[in-house]
Each structure stands twice: as structure tokens, then as C-alpha cells.
Design an enzyme around this catalytic site. Structure first.
Site, PDB file in Angstrom:
ATOM      1  N   LYS A  50     -94.590  45.938 -42.885  1.00  0.00           N
ATOM      2  CA  LYS A  50     -93.877  44.747 -42.383  1.00  0.00           C
ATOM      3  C   LYS A  50     -94.873  43.684 -41.897  1.00  0.00           C
ATOM      4  O   LYS A  50     -94.694  42.499 -42.160  1.00  0.00           O
ATOM      5  CB  LYS A  50     -92.912  45.155 -41.266  1.00  0.00           C
ATOM      6  CG  LYS A  50     -91.731  45.973 -41.797  1.00  0.00           C
ATOM      7  CD  LYS A  50     -90.939  46.689 -40.710  1.00  0.00           C
ATOM      8  CE  LYS A  50     -89.898  47.616 -41.365  1.00  0.00           C
ATOM      9  NZ  LYS A  50     -89.135  48.404 -40.388  1.00  0.00           N
ATOM     10  N   GLN A  94     -88.806  50.052 -34.081  1.00  0.00           N
ATOM     11  CA  GLN A  94     -88.886  50.952 -35.240  1.00  0.00           C
ATOM     12  C   GLN A  94     -88.237  52.296 -34.902  1.00  0.00           C
ATOM     13  O   GLN A  94     -88.578  52.924 -33.899  1.00  0.00           O
ATOM     14  CB  GLN A  94     -90.361  51.138 -35.646  1.00  0.00           C
ATOM     15  CG  GLN A  94     -90.552  51.937 -36.905  1.00  0.00           C
ATOM     16  CD  GLN A  94     -90.018  51.245 -38.164  1.00  0.00           C
ATOM     17  OE1 GLN A  94     -90.168  50.039 -38.338  1.00  0.00           O
ATOM     18  NE2 GLN A  94     -89.382  52.006 -39.037  1.00  0.00           N
ATOM     19  N   ASP A 117     -83.150  42.943 -37.090  1.00  0.00           N
ATOM     20  CA  ASP A 117     -82.649  44.116 -37.816  1.00  0.00           C
ATOM     21  C   ASP A 117     -81.119  44.146 -37.834  1.00  0.00           C
ATOM     22  O   ASP A 117     -80.521  44.982 -38.525  1.00  0.00           O
ATOM     23  CB  ASP A 117     -83.178  45.406 -37.166  1.00  0.00           C
ATOM     24  CG  ASP A 117     -84.192  46.120 -38.041  1.00  0.00           C
ATOM     25  OD1 ASP A 117     -84.278  45.775 -39.230  1.00  0.00           O
ATOM     26  OD2 ASP A 117     -84.869  47.028 -37.526  1.00  0.00           O
TER      27      ASP A 117
END
Ligand code: NAD
Length: 283
Positions: A50, A94, A117
Site C-alpha cells: 500500500k 491493518q 477502508d
């Protein structure tokens, strides 16, 4: 046809790079902060991927690594600090947390405007209500790819295998928002093949290698394989790729399909979050 996820992801990245350039010209370079709790090597690898994508499109990125034993309070404190910072436009925690701890309280602490997200309950609720703002990146990448391939979802029989909060549920909402006819199957579905054989668009996100075989796929279907599994040292999806390719109109490979699209969509959403914050500041 093999759906080239890498090529599609490059197209999306190029578009995002332009949007980032416009924001930089306004003095608003987008910033993405990632948080890793513990030392999970897979999490570290995903975050590295990322951050490299951030470098390519011009997004500033940073990572906060918390200790394996960090409690939920410490994670939430870290998130609150990032919520306050003007140079951080997107925040990504994460997953999974070590010991498969519940991530929901931490997700709910992320400012919904920085939730790149798309897992915050406010953003999930908006999605379900038909207003897509920041949404989960994997399903958004699939919907974007279908649009780019010229496959309209309206009235289309779509079947999703997997009903997780990360993929299946938000994807079902996105497809309903585009007027598809949607079936969602999962581990308790009695006759999986009877459903998948109807699918004009089939998305598989179960995490079970070889789950979808050739005779479970309708001829001419578009098949998206989200699964990522390690089998005998190789990364494979949930679909028997070579066999299914013989009947389907198009299939995504693993690796090189849905994965790169997800990362590119995260870049796009970080740009979107920055644009939305810029609009709010200018009001
Ligand atoms: P999850 O474990 O949270 O959910 C799995 C889903 O599959 C559940 O709904 C479960 O009921 C269903 N399922 C399991 N076995 C089944 C079976 N035999 N028949 C029918 N349904 C079954 O998983 P998730 O987080 O949604 O991820 C699914 C897979 O996708 C994993 O392999 C994961 O690594 C991968 N993934 C890939 C990306 C990407 O960017 N490519 C993103 C997210 C997840």
C-alpha cells in the site's frame, strides 16, 4: 478472457495520480496513515504494498507500529491522534488484530471522513442506504472493474459466495444499488452449485481453494476470484482457474486479479477522502 487486474489497476492509478496532482496544486497533498498491531508478516507485506502504491501516485504515507500487546484503548488513542492531524486524510487499521481480537471498537473510533477502508458503521450504513461515500476497497474495485469492462449490473443475476463484512456484505449492497439481482451464499448455503450456476456475474470470497469448479459456472459468466490461499507454497484463489476459464466469459487470476484492484481503489479512496475534507473546509 483473463481479466488483467494489474492493467486495470494501473488505469485506476493513473486517474488517481491526476486527482492527487490537482490536490497538491491546492497545497493539499493527501496523506495516508496505516496502523499495524504486532508483527504479523502478512500484514507488514500488505502495508508495504500500500505504501509503494502511495509513492507511485504521490500520496504521503506513514505507518504506526504498535506493540503486539497494545490494548484496544491504546489503539483507539493512536487513532484519535491521527483523526486530529490535518496532514492525515486517510486512516487504515491493518487487520487482523493479534489473537483475532475484535476490531469493531477501533474501527468505530476512526473519523468517518478519514475511513478509507469504509468499515466505519456510518459509512457502512450510508452504503446500505444507497449513498456510497467511503466504502470497502475490494468490493468497490470489483464494481469499478465491471463498469470499466462495460458489464452493466442492472437486472443482472449476480451471486456472491461469502458474506463477510469486508467483501460479501458490502458488495451485495453495491450491486443492489446498481439494480442487480443479488444472491449471497455462505458456508451454510445448502446447494451452492444450484446458485452459482445461475450467475451471470459470480464473485467468490470464501478463502477455500478449489471451491468453484467448472460445472458450477454458467457459460459466459464473469467470474471474480477474491480468495487468497497458500497451497504447497503457491498463492491460489477459490476458483479452479484453468477449468473455469474454458466456460466463463472472463475470470480474474490469483495473483494479479482482485488484489491489485483493491490496492488501487485504496489510493482512489484516499484521494476521495482528501477531496471531501477539502470541500468541507471550504464551506
Ligand atoms: P471470511 O473468512 O471473513 O469469510 C469467508 C466467507 O466465506 C464466509 O461468509 C463463509 O460463510 C464463506 N464460506 C467459507 N467456506 C465456504 C464454503 N465451503 N462454501 C460457501 N461459503 C463458504 O473471509 P473474507 O475476509 O471475506 O475473505 C475471503 C477470502 O478473500 C480470503 O481468502 C481472503 O484472504 C481473501 N481476500 C482477498 C482480498 C483481496 O484484495 N484480494 C481482500 C479481502 C479478502
Amino acid at each position: 478472457m483473463i481479466i488483467d487486474g494489474k492493467a486495470l489497476a494501473s488505469e485506476l492509478e493513473a486517474e488517481t495520480k491526476e486527482r492527487v496532482g490537482e490536490l497538491v496544486a491546492l497545497g493539499r497533498r493527501p496523506g495516508l496513515a496505516t496502523i499495524i498491531v504486532g508483527e504479523n508478516p502478512a500484514s507488514a507485506m500488505y502495508v508495504r504494498i500500500k505504501h509503494s502504491a502511495c509513492d507511485r501516485v504521490g500520496i504521503r504515507s506513514e505507518n504506526v507500529n504498535l506493540h503486539e500487546d497494545a490494548g484496544i484503548e491504546e489503539i483507539i488513542e493512536t487513532i484519535r491522534g491521527l483523526n486530529e492531524r490535518e496532514d492525515v486524510n486517510g486512516i487504515l487499521l491493518q487487520l487482523p488484530l493479534p489473537g483475532n481480537r475484535d476490531s469493531a471498537p477501533a474501527m468505530a473510533a476512526i473519523d468517518p471522513a478519514k475511513d478509507v477502508d469504509g468499515f466505519h458503521p456510518v459509512n457502512m450504513g450510508s452504503l446500505l442506504a444507497g449513498a456510497e461515500r467511503l466504502v470497502p476497497c475490494t468490493p468497490k474495485g470489483i464494481v469499478w472493474a465491471l463498469e470499466r469492462l462495460g458489464v452493466s449490473l442492472e437486472g443482472r443475476e449476480t451471486v456472491i459466495v461469502g458474506h463477510s463484512n469486508v467483501v460479501g456484505k458490502p458488495l451485495a449492497a453495491m450491486m443492489l444499488n446498481r439494480n442487480a439481482t443479488v444472491s449471497v451464499c455462505h458456508v451454510f448455503t445448502r446447494n451452492l452449485a444450484a446458485h452459482t450456476r445461475n450467475a451471470e456475474v459470480l464473485v467468490v470470497a470464501a478463502g477455500v481453494p478449489g471451491l468453484i469448479k467448472r460445472d458450477m459456472v454458467k457459460p459466459g459468466a464473469y467470474v471474480f476470484d477474491v480468495g487468497i490461499n497458500r497451497v504447497e507454497g503457491k498463492t491460489v484463489g477459490d476458483v479452479e482457474f484453468d477449468e473455469v476459464l474454458k466456460v466463463a466469459a472472463a475470470v480474474t487470476p490469483v495473483p494479479g486479479g482482485v488484489g491489485p484492484l483493491t490496492v488501487s481503489m485504496l489510493m482512489s479512496q484516499t484521494a476521495t477522502a482528501t477531496e471531501m475534507q477539502e470541500q468541507i473546509n471550504n464551506r
